[in-house]
Design an enzyme around this catalytic site. Structure first.
Site, PDB file in Angstrom:
ATOM      1  N   LYS A  93       0.838  -1.221   0.000  1.00  0.00           N
ATOM      2  CA  LYS A  93       0.000   0.000   0.000  1.00  0.00           C
ATOM      3  C   LYS A  93       0.866   1.262   0.000  1.00  0.00           C
ATOM      4  O   LYS A  93       0.756   2.127   0.856  1.00  0.00           O
ATOM      5  CB  LYS A  93      -0.984   0.005   1.176  1.00  0.00           C
ATOM      6  CG  LYS A  93      -1.935  -1.205   1.150  1.00  0.00           C
ATOM      7  CD  LYS A  93      -2.928  -1.167   2.273  1.00  0.00           C
ATOM      8  CE  LYS A  93      -3.834  -2.384   2.287  1.00  0.00           C
ATOM      9  NZ  LYS A  93      -3.180  -3.634   2.742  1.00  0.00           N
ATOM     10  N   PHE A  94       1.740   1.331  -1.010  1.00  0.00           N
ATOM     11  CA  PHE A  94       2.561   2.531  -1.194  1.00  0.00           C
ATOM     12  C   PHE A  94       1.637   3.739  -1.362  1.00  0.00           C
ATOM     13  O   PHE A  94       0.530   3.601  -1.913  1.00  0.00           O
ATOM     14  CB  PHE A  94       3.418   2.396  -2.463  1.00  0.00           C
ATOM     15  CG  PHE A  94       4.525   1.379  -2.358  1.00  0.00           C
ATOM     16  CD1 PHE A  94       5.748   1.721  -1.805  1.00  0.00           C
ATOM     17  CD2 PHE A  94       4.353   0.086  -2.832  1.00  0.00           C
ATOM     18  CE1 PHE A  94       6.788   0.797  -1.726  1.00  0.00           C
ATOM     19  CE2 PHE A  94       5.382  -0.847  -2.749  1.00  0.00           C
ATOM     20  CZ  PHE A  94       6.596  -0.488  -2.191  1.00  0.00           C
TER      21      PHE A  94
HETATM   22  P1  5BU Z   1      -8.222 -11.693   6.162  1.00  0.00           P
HETATM   23  O1  5BU Z   1      -7.565 -12.461   7.223  1.00  0.00           O
HETATM   24  O2  5BU Z   1      -8.808 -12.576   5.032  1.00  0.00           O
HETATM   25  O3  5BU Z   1      -9.197 -10.674   6.674  1.00  0.00           O
HETATM   26  O4  5BU Z   1      -6.998 -10.889   5.500  1.00  0.00           O
HETATM   27  C1  5BU Z   1      -7.193  -9.915   4.510  1.00  0.00           C
HETATM   28  C2  5BU Z   1      -5.889  -9.470   3.922  1.00  0.00           C
HETATM   29  O5  5BU Z   1      -6.165  -8.564   2.863  1.00  0.00           O
HETATM   30  C3  5BU Z   1      -4.947  -8.740   4.875  1.00  0.00           C
HETATM   31  O6  5BU Z   1      -3.633  -9.101   4.521  1.00  0.00           O
HETATM   32  C4  5BU Z   1      -5.159  -7.266   4.587  1.00  0.00           C
HETATM   33  O7  5BU Z   1      -3.995  -6.483   4.707  1.00  0.00           O
HETATM   34  C5  5BU Z   1      -5.592  -7.290   3.129  1.00  0.00           C
HETATM   35  N1  5BU Z   1      -6.553  -6.228   2.768  1.00  0.00           N
HETATM   36  C6  5BU Z   1      -7.807  -6.123   3.330  1.00  0.00           C
HETATM   37  O8  5BU Z   1      -8.201  -6.915   4.171  1.00  0.00           O
HETATM   38  N2  5BU Z   1      -8.641  -5.133   2.911  1.00  0.00           N
HETATM   39  C7  5BU Z   1      -8.299  -4.206   1.982  1.00  0.00           C
HETATM   40  O9  5BU Z   1      -9.092  -3.355   1.625  1.00  0.00           O
HETATM   41  C8  5BU Z   1      -6.990  -4.345   1.429  1.00  0.00           C
HETATM   42  C9  5BU Z   1      -6.155  -5.345   1.822  1.00  0.00           C
HETATM   43 BR1  5BU Z   1      -6.436  -3.155   0.133  1.00  0.00          BR
END
Ligand code: 5BU
Length: 268
Positions: A93-94
């Site tokens: 997320k730069f």
């Molecule tokens: P989860 O354990 O399935 O909730 O993990 C979700 C991953 O996706 C986690 O690594 C977050 O940093 C990433 N993520 C997110 O959850 N939502 C977003 O909007 C974004 C990234 Br961009």
């Protein structure tokens, strides 16, 4: 099934160099699962990839989560991922200006040397994509940027009027853009994003879990099948897999659901 059949118009229209590679891997493995490998030890990460590697289509990392990170340990882990035919996606997320983002692709973690895909916010303007691509270029590599057009978490500001539209406008014609992050927890919002994006870019979606509803600290979850029917091309699943009692079986289940949804979508 041939990639062109199952991916439909996306197969011809997607213009980032890595898009077809992802679409081919997804077909070979019959999986649209991008594993969010959010563990904090190298042993945990290696064990996870050994178990689920054959059932996922890409690997998403947060390199700065790991307590016992070393250059050599990370190199071996990336080699393991490559042996499993996985694109490596650092969800960094730069968000800085172009030249600093380029520099941040180097540094201790040297993301440019192992990541195929990175995420970026567009908050600083569209030149961040060129900065990140210059970072890859500095080490003779090519990659793709996923721009955050939506997020999965409650109350995020990307939903303010006009933001998503501006993001799509900023990224749609840039070949350095692999695609957009869409909100996997709200199929109706995702369908609107897909309308705006058309077929030229992929959309990957976090906020996906078979246990639909609210997660911890503002995370929200939607159903994987619904996300793909709404236009997602890759479901980002973390805790839904790595916290399950049998990670291999659970990854297989998400893979089957995601692949079946893509095949159904291609018949629509
Ligand atoms: P989860 O354990 O399935 O909730 O993990 C979700 C991953 O996706 C986690 O690594 C977050 O940093 C990433 N993520 C997110 O959850 N939502 C977003 O909007 C974004 C990234 Br961009």
């Amino acid at each position: 099934m041939e990639p062109a059949d199952v991916w439909g118009a996306r197969w011809d229209a997607c213009d980032n160099a890595l898009s077809r590679r992802y679409m081919e891997v997804a077909c070979r493995k019959q999986s649209l699962v991008i594993l969010a490998a959010d563990l904090n030890t190298m042993a945990g990460l290696n064990g996870l990839i050994d178990s689920v590697g054959p059932h996922i289509a890409a690997l998403k990392t947060h390199v700065d989560l790991i307590d016992d990170w070393t250059t050599d340990g990370w190199r071996d882990f990336c080699e393991k991922a490559i042996a499993h035919d996985l694109l490596i996606f650092e969800d960094r997320k730069f968000a800085d200006i172009g030249p600093i983002s380029r520099g941040q692709m180097a540094g201790v973690y040297d993301i440019r040397s192992w990541a195929n895909i990175v995420t970026a916010h567009g908050i600083s303007g569209p030149d961040i994509v060129d900065g990140l691509c210059a970072g890859w270029n500095d080490v003779g590599r090519e990659g793709g940027v996923l721009l955050l057009a939506q997020m999965s978490s409650r109350g995020n500001l990307l939903g303010l009027p006009g933001y998503t539209d501006e993001m799509v406008k900023a990224g749609i014609s840039n070949q350095g853009v692999f695609g957009f992050i869409g909100n996997g927890s709200r199929a109706e919002e995702l369908a609107v994003l897909r309308e705006k994006v058309g077929n030229q870019k992929l959309i990957w979606t976090p906020g996906v879990n078979l246990a639909v509803g609210d997660g911890v600290m503002g995370q929200r979850y939607g159903n994987p099948r619904n996300a793909i029917h709404a236009g997602s091309d890759g479901i980002i699943v973390g805790s839904g897999i790595y916290k399950s009692a049998n990670v291999k079986d659970t990854a297989t289940e998400y893979a089957e659901i995601s692949w079946n949804a893509l095949v159904e979508r291609s018949d629509e």
